[in-house]
Enzyme design. Structure first.
Site, mmCIF file in Angstrom:
data_model
loop_
_atom_site.group_PDB
_atom_site.id
_atom_site.type_symbol
_atom_site.label_atom_id
_atom_site.label_comp_id
_atom_site.label_asym_id
_atom_site.label_seq_id
_atom_site.Cartn_x
_atom_site.Cartn_y
_atom_site.Cartn_z
ATOM 1 C CB CYS A 86 -0.867 0.046 1.256
ATOM 2 S SG CYS A 86 -0.129 -0.042 2.871
ATOM 3 C CG ASN A 124 4.499 -1.930 5.230
ATOM 4 O OD1 ASN A 124 5.486 -1.965 5.389
ATOM 5 N ND2 ASN A 124 3.503 -2.445 4.906
ATOM 6 C CB CYS A 141 -3.510 1.596 7.038
ATOM 7 S SG CYS A 141 -3.236 3.201 8.077
ATOM 8 N NE ARG A 142 -4.490 1.494 1.801
ATOM 9 C CZ ARG A 142 -4.074 2.212 0.722
ATOM 10 N NH1 ARG A 142 -4.984 2.094 -0.469
ATOM 11 N NH2 ARG A 142 -3.244 3.017 0.691
ATOM 12 C CB SER A 143 0.297 -3.613 2.858
ATOM 13 O OG SER A 143 1.166 -2.611 3.340
ATOM 14 C CG ASP A 185 -5.099 5.956 2.398
ATOM 15 O OD1 ASP A 185 -5.039 5.890 3.542
ATOM 16 O OD2 ASP A 185 -4.222 6.692 1.905
HETATM 17 P P1 4NP Z 1 -1.609 2.884 4.132
HETATM 18 O O1 4NP Z 1 -2.176 4.205 4.935
HETATM 19 O O2 4NP Z 1 -1.230 3.183 2.741
HETATM 20 O O3 4NP Z 1 -2.878 1.721 4.120
HETATM 21 O O4 4NP Z 1 -0.615 2.294 5.033
HETATM 22 C C1 4NP Z 1 -1.426 5.347 4.785
HETATM 23 C C2 4NP Z 1 -0.641 5.517 5.639
HETATM 24 C C3 4NP Z 1 0.159 6.642 5.866
HETATM 25 C C4 4NP Z 1 0.002 7.610 5.072
HETATM 26 C C5 4NP Z 1 -0.889 7.396 3.885
HETATM 27 C C6 4NP Z 1 -1.722 6.272 4.089
HETATM 28 N N1 4NP Z 1 0.722 8.889 4.880
HETATM 29 O O5 4NP Z 1 0.611 9.956 4.088
HETATM 30 O O6 4NP Z 1 1.514 9.133 5.902
#
Ligand code: 4NP
Length: 171
Positions: free
Chosen positions: A22, A25, A27-29, A140
């Site tokens: 994702c 790294n 939340c989703r992945s 996201d």
């Molecule tokens: P992820 O979510 O891609 O599912 O881990 C996010 C985590 C951090 C950020 C964006 C999305 N960020 O902008 O820091």
């Protein structure tokens, strides 16, 4: 059992190495990684798989997963222990399937793939959704509330079981 019609790249018999990707790294992945590890453990197939996750940005490198995702996942019995890392070119040699959560992740991964053969390993998590959903990617949840995290877990619970069945049917 629902088998996806998604076109898989050539796969080894065992173990099949799967990397979920994702943006951050956190939340989703890492949730996808934990859900898949739990699912293969339940099926008694842990030795048949190598499962990891990474992000397309390195902003959160070394951090534990987002506290909100840890909490929502734990309610479903999944423990998130992953430390964030950025995806590397070497991952394209080390893994058989590299699965992006949304269209941006997939586009970024295709860009990073060192050769067209490596690019064949890139797929979208939505390729494994078993029925049409409200969304055709894993959104996201970072700037969302509880509902965003629950939606991610619902989508991943469905897609990952379908991914396992699809890979096994292809072997
Ligand atoms: P992820 O979510 O891609 O599912 O881990 C996010 C985590 C951090 C950020 C964006 C999305 N960020 O902008 O820091």
């Amino acid at each position: 059992m629902i088998i996806s019609t998604a076109k898989l790249p050539p796969l080894p018999s065992k173990p099949v190495k799967v990397l979920f990707v994702c943006l951050g790294n956190i939340c989703r992945s890492p949730a996808a990684e934990a859900i898949m590890k739990y699912a293969v453990e339940e099926r008694g197939e842990s030795a048949d798989w190598v499962i990891d996750s990474a992000g397309t940005i390195g902003y959160h490198t070394g951090e534990r997963s987002d506290r909100r995702m840890i909490t929502h996942a734990r309610r479903r019995g999944y423990d998130l222990t992953h430390r964030a890392r950025k995806v590397t070119e070497a991952d394209f040699d080390d893994f058989d399937l590299i699965i992006g959560m949304d269209g941006n992740n997939v586009a970024d991964l295709r860009q990073l793939a060192p050769t067209p053969e490596h690019e064949l390993k890139v797929m979208a998590m939505a390729d494994f959704f078993s029925t049409p959903k409200r969304v055709d990617y894993v959104p996201d949840p970072y700037y969302e509330g509880a509902e965003g995290f629950e939606l991610v877990l619902d989508l991943l619970d469905d897609a990952i079981n379908n991914l396992i069945d699809t890979v096994k049917a292809a072997q």
